[in-house]
Structures are given as C-alpha cells and as structure tokens.
Motif scaffolding. Structure first.
Motif, PDB file in Angstrom:
ATOM      1  N   GLU A 397       0.833  -1.207   0.000  1.00 32.96           N
ATOM      2  CA  GLU A 397       0.000   0.000   0.000  1.00 32.96           C
ATOM      3  C   GLU A 397       0.862   1.249   0.000  1.00 32.96           C
ATOM      4  N   ASN A 398       1.960   1.219   0.773  1.00 27.78           N
ATOM      5  CA  ASN A 398       2.881   2.355   0.801  1.00 27.78           C
ATOM      6  C   ASN A 398       3.510   2.569  -0.575  1.00 27.78           C
ATOM      7  N   ALA A 399       3.898   1.450  -1.247  1.00 27.33           N
ATOM      8  CA  ALA A 399       4.496   1.570  -2.585  1.00 27.33           C
ATOM      9  C   ALA A 399       3.480   2.135  -3.585  1.00 27.33           C
ATOM     10  N   LEU A 400       2.245   1.664  -3.520  1.00 26.75           N
ATOM     11  CA  LEU A 400       1.218   2.129  -4.444  1.00 26.75           C
ATOM     12  C   LEU A 400       0.882   3.594  -4.197  1.00 26.75           C
ATOM     13  N   ARG A 401       0.941   4.011  -2.953  1.00 23.05           N
ATOM     14  CA  ARG A 401       0.595   5.391  -2.610  1.00 23.05           C
ATOM     15  C   ARG A 401       1.596   6.367  -3.230  1.00 23.05           C
ATOM     16  N   TYR A 402       2.897   5.989  -3.254  1.00 24.45           N
ATOM     17  CA  TYR A 402       3.916   6.915  -3.721  1.00 24.45           C
ATOM     18  C   TYR A 402       4.354   6.667  -5.170  1.00 24.45           C
ATOM     19  N   THR A 403       3.787   5.647  -5.823  1.00 23.90           N
ATOM     20  CA  THR A 403       4.137   5.414  -7.229  1.00 23.90           C
ATOM     21  C   THR A 403       3.218   6.238  -8.126  1.00 23.90           C
ATOM     22  N   GLY A 407       3.472   4.237 -13.408  1.00 22.46           N
ATOM     23  CA  GLY A 407       4.651   3.623 -12.805  1.00 22.46           C
ATOM     24  C   GLY A 407       4.555   2.110 -12.752  1.00 22.46           C
ATOM     25  N   ARG A 408       5.468   1.512 -11.986  1.00 22.52           N
ATOM     26  CA  ARG A 408       5.556   0.054 -11.953  1.00 22.52           C
ATOM     27  C   ARG A 408       5.930  -0.408 -10.544  1.00 22.52           C
ATOM     28  N   ILE A 409       5.302  -1.501 -10.112  1.00 22.43           N
ATOM     29  CA  ILE A 409       5.627  -2.140  -8.830  1.00 22.43           C
ATOM     30  C   ILE A 409       5.892  -3.610  -9.111  1.00 22.43           C
ATOM     31  N   GLU A 423      11.079  -9.012  -2.070  1.00 29.48           N
ATOM     32  CA  GLU A 423      11.397  -7.628  -2.411  1.00 29.48           C
ATOM     33  C   GLU A 423      10.203  -6.977  -3.116  1.00 29.48           C
ATOM     34  N   ILE A 424       9.864  -5.779  -2.677  1.00 30.03           N
ATOM     35  CA  ILE A 424       8.795  -4.976  -3.295  1.00 30.03           C
ATOM     36  C   ILE A 424       9.442  -3.699  -3.801  1.00 30.03           C
ATOM     37  N   ARG A 425       9.538  -3.568  -5.118  1.00 33.23           N
ATOM     38  CA  ARG A 425      10.211  -2.436  -5.750  1.00 33.23           C
ATOM     39  C   ARG A 425       9.179  -1.544  -6.449  1.00 33.23           C
ATOM     40  N   ASP A 426       9.364  -0.250  -6.298  1.00 34.11           N
ATOM     41  CA  ASP A 426       8.498   0.681  -7.015  1.00 34.11           C
ATOM     42  C   ASP A 426       9.348   1.653  -7.811  1.00 34.11           C
ATOM     43  N   THR A 487      13.035   0.185  -2.723  1.00 41.00           N
ATOM     44  CA  THR A 487      12.885  -1.262  -2.542  1.00 41.00           C
ATOM     45  C   THR A 487      12.779  -1.572  -1.053  1.00 41.00           C
ATOM     46  N   PHE A 488      11.712  -2.278  -0.695  1.00 36.04           N
ATOM     47  CA  PHE A 488      11.562  -2.796   0.658  1.00 36.04           C
ATOM     48  C   PHE A 488      11.826  -4.300   0.597  1.00 36.04           C
ATOM     49  N   ARG A 489      12.701  -4.773   1.499  1.00 32.74           N
ATOM     50  CA  ARG A 489      13.126  -6.166   1.444  1.00 32.74           C
ATOM     51  C   ARG A 489      12.818  -6.880   2.760  1.00 32.74           C
ATOM     52  N   PHE A 490      11.953  -7.908   2.696  1.00 36.59           N
ATOM     53  CA  PHE A 490      11.712  -8.818   3.806  1.00 36.59           C
ATOM     54  C   PHE A 490      12.732  -9.948   3.742  1.00 36.59           C
TER      55      PHE A 490
END
Length: 495
Positions: A397-403, A407-409, A423-426, A487-490
C-alpha cells in the motif's frame, strides 16, 4: 574438598599456607637459636665463680713463675670431674703460658682480654663469649679470674666451658628427643592453626561465593533475555569472586544506564506519539464534523448532488479515522507480544499472490503496473498468515501510494542460505538519504513526491510491517535512490 585455583578462598588458603610455613620455620629457627644461647647463658652463670674457687685453693703463679705441681693437680682434677672444660693460664697480656688441652690442639698463642676483663668486672650481659684457643673461628663461653699477689696482677686463669666435646654435645642436643618433640609440637600447632584459619576463611567467604554465584546467574539470565547471549560475556580471566562481582556490577550498571536511556527515549517517543495521534485524530474528526454540520445546517438549500458530495467526503474522513484506529490497535497488539507468534506452514507464493490480487484493481485504476514474480513461490515458510499478510499489505500500500500514474511495482521472491527474501520495488520518486533511516519510525511520513497521494496515512504501516517481520525472526529494510525508486526487502527464515 576441591579448590579452584582462581577463587578467593583458594588465594586466601595459599596465602595462609605460605604465612604459616614461614611463621613455623621462623619459630623453629628462633627456638633452636634461643635454646642454644640459653644453654650457654645457664652454663656460664653456673660456672661464673669456678675460676675464683680454683685460685682460692691453689697458688698457680708465684713471683712470675708457674707452680707446675699445683697446675698439673688442677688440670688432672678438672679432666676427671668435667672433661669438656679446658683451662688456660694467661699472663697479664693474654699470652697463653700453660693449658690442659692435648699437645698440638691449641691454635692460638694469645687470648683477647677485652671480654675477659668485661667478665671479671661484671660488665655486659651473659653469655659473654671469648676466644677458643683450639678453634680460632669460634667463640665460646668461659669463666675467668685474675691472679693477684700483693696487689700485683700476675695473670689470669681462663677456663673455656664449651670445649670440642661440649660443642658436639650441643649439636647432638639439637637433635635430641626434647627438641624433636618441641619441633613436632610447633609443626602440629602450625597445622592445627592453619586448618582452623582455612575453615574460618571458608566460612567467611562462603556467603561471598554464594552472592557471586547468584549475581552471575542473574546477570546471565538478564543478558540472555535481552540479547540472546550471555555466557561468553561472563568470562573474566584469572579472576576471583571479587573481580567477578566487580565485572558483574560494571556490566549491570552499564545495562541500567542503557535501560534508563532507552526509557528516556521511549518516554520522548511516547510524548511525540501522543502529539502525533492527537493531530492525526483531530484532523479527520474536524473535517468529519464540519461536513456533517454543513449538511445539517444547509439541509434545505443543498442540492442532492452537493449533499452527496459532502457525505462522501465525510465518509472518506471517517474511513481514514477508522484506519488510524485500526493501525494503532494493531501496533499496540504487536508491541505487547514478547513470545514468538503462532505459526503454520504455508507456501509463500500463495500468500504474495493473494496480497497482490487485493491491490490489482486499485493499481489498474491508477495506471500502475503491478507484477508478482513467483519463481520461488513453492518455498514454504512458518508464519502467522494474518500477521504476514498485514505486513505485506502495508508495504505494498505504501508503494502504491507513492508510485505515480504509469509507474511500476514489482514483487520478487528468492531463497538463499535458508532465508526467504521478498522484495517490493516501485518506480516512485525515491526517498532522500536523510529519510531512509527513519521510514520505520512511528508517525514518520517521508515527503517523497510532489504529486503523490495526499492521503499519506498516519505513518504506522511500515512500523507494523517491521515489527511483524521481527516477530517472525526476520527483518525488513529499505533501499532507495531519489528519482529511481524504492525497494523494501523482507528476509524471513524458510521452513
């Protein structure tokens, strides 16, 4: 009883043993020396007037001439009564004129008269030692008397009381039964006293040992609880209980200082959190109240389209308020968890697919491409499904909010060294280096894009996601380049 060489009791025992051995040795030495000199003092005191008595019975020198008959009679009588006594007839200068020793045994021709005169005058404390003509290197006790005729000093009668036989007898005396018994008595007394001192030391140090053991166990448990490791931190080389207590006290004092600093930080964060919560709650409540009041006050004059618009705005603020309350409740619940969460085995691909599906419609409406690469989707993890789903949703949700639109996720899965990486990259505007280290702070909202969604949330979503990852034994980190994306990485342990 086994002694550990580095304990306080062992050091006290070693010190006491050395002290008592030294004290016992000195006592034996002093006893032997004093007994020897005491024997000499007694012998000299008993025979103090022997020379006077002999001169009172016999005339040994007359007009400077030795009376041979009287002299030989005295020599013979003394040898019969006490063979250890040696008689010497001296002139006024101390020169030996005659003696009772066997020929060839006398090594000196003259005797030092200073101790003789001191003995005759009664000066000095007994024993007074004089020359031994048969042993120039040794001095012995003696008896002496001046030979005076008509007021003229004609010589001295000099009697050595401890001749060769007596000296050898004194050596035998040192090894006699009495002295052996006395020596063994001293040794026994030292041993008994040493054992008593050791028992007393053991009693006095026992409580210190128990206190050190309790402190060590407490410190170990405290460190194990806080950091997960404590045994190696307790190792203090070449230390006794006092050193270990000092080390334990230093470690615990340092920990208390750190805890006080942490409490101060937590108190500061709590105050900031209250202020932030108050602000974030007040803003939607104010807007909600304002639009509802507008609808009520202008109910007669509002067109249906305007009324619906106002109510929709009020609804959005109510939903925002509800999300904030839900996030606060969720974060408080996660903070209260100290034990590992209840987990179940599940394929991570299905979890990621479900989360991506929830946001696919919203992403499509905004023109954002949402892609989930599930090459390692069959990897199994042990996780709380609801908690991990919430964490992934918050990050996505954070990635979608700022993309921005168009754009692309991308979501990628990978497994390395028994660790699962999500990994969640935006392709958003990225985060400045100053903000990257704070994105997981509660109520922190990075200013990333000028055209980003105005509804940036309360700043709790990423904090919830990080806490959820930690409760699963994993971590969540952020990497970002301004203008290129984030990029947020778990990283989670795989099953």
């Amino acid at each position: 009883m086994i002694l550990r060489t580095k304990t306080l009791y062992a050091k006290l025992a070693a010190a006491l043993l050395i002290l008592f051995l030294v004290a016992g040795g000195l006592t034996l030495a002093v006893t032997l020396v004093t007994s020897y000199y005491y024997q000499q003092e007694v012998q000299q005191r008993i025979h103090r007037d022997l020379a006077d008595h002999i001169l009172a019975e016999e005339l040994l020198i007359e007009d400077g001439t030795i009376v041979e008959e009287a002299l030989q009679h005295i020599f013979h009588m003394m040898m019969v009564i006490n063979p250890s006594i040696e008689l010497y007839l001296l002139d006024p200068n101390g020169t030996i004129l005659a003696y009772s020793a066997p020929p060839g045994h006398v090594k000196l021709s003259q005797v030092d008269l200073q101790p003789v005169e001191g003995f005759v005058d009664g000066r000095g404390r007994l024993p007074i030692l004089g020359d031994d003509p048969r042993n120039p290197d040794r001095r012995n006790i003696f008896s002496a008397a001046p030979i005076v005729r008509d007021g003229v000093l004609e010589g001295y009668l000099y009697i050595v009381l401890a001749g060769e036989q007596f000296v050898s007898a004194a050596g035998v005396l040192r090894g006699s039964y009495i002295l052996k018994a006395g020596a063994w008595a001293v040794v026994g007394a030292v041993v008994v006293t040493l054992l008593g001192a050791l028992l007393l030391s053991r009693h006095l140090t026992r409580r210190l040992t128990e206190l050190n053991r309790d402190m060590t166990v407490f410190r170990s448990r405290t460190i194990d609880t806080s950091t997960g490791s404590g045994s190696h931190a307790l190792a203090v080389p070449d230390s006794d209980e006092v050193d270990q207590l000092r080390s334990t006290f230093t470690a615990m004092a340092g920990r208390i200082k750190r805890q006080i600093a942490e409490l101060e930080d937590q108190d500061r964060l709590r105050r900031e959190m209250v202020a932030n919560v108050s602000h974030d709650l007040r803003t939607p409540l104010t807007h909600l109240q304002g639009y509802i009041e507008t609808v009520l006050l202008k109910e007669e004059s509002l067109a249906p389209a305007e009324r619906r618009e106002y109510l929709e705005i009020a609804l959005r603020h109510g939903e925002r308020l509800g999300r904030l309350v839900t996030d606060l409740f969720e974060l408080a619940k996660l903070d209260a968890l100290h034990e590992p969460v209840e987990r179940e085995r599940l394929p991570v691909g299905e979890l990621v697919q479900d989360v991506a599906q929830k946001f696919s419609l919203n992403a499509r409406d905004r023109g954002v491409s949402l892609n989930a690469g599930l090459e390692g989707g069959q990897t199994m993890i042990m996780a709380d499904v609801g908690l991990m789903e919430c964490a992934l949703e918050n990050v996505l949700e954070n990635a979608l909010r700022y993309t921005p639109d168009g754009g692309r996720i991308d979501i990628h899965l990978a497994v390395a060294d028994q660790r699962l990486r999500i990994e969640i990259r935006d392709t958003g505007p990225g985060i400045s280096p100053n903000d990257v280290s704070q994105v997981f702070d509660r109520f922190y909202r990075a200013q990333r894009a000028a055209g980003a969604d105005d509804d940036r949330g309360a700043g709790l979503g990423l904090a919830i996601a990080k806490r959820a990852a930690e409760l699963h034994g994993g971590s969540l980190c952020c990497e970002s380049l301004v203008g290129e994306g984030t990029t947020f990485r778990f990283e989670l342990p795989s099953a």
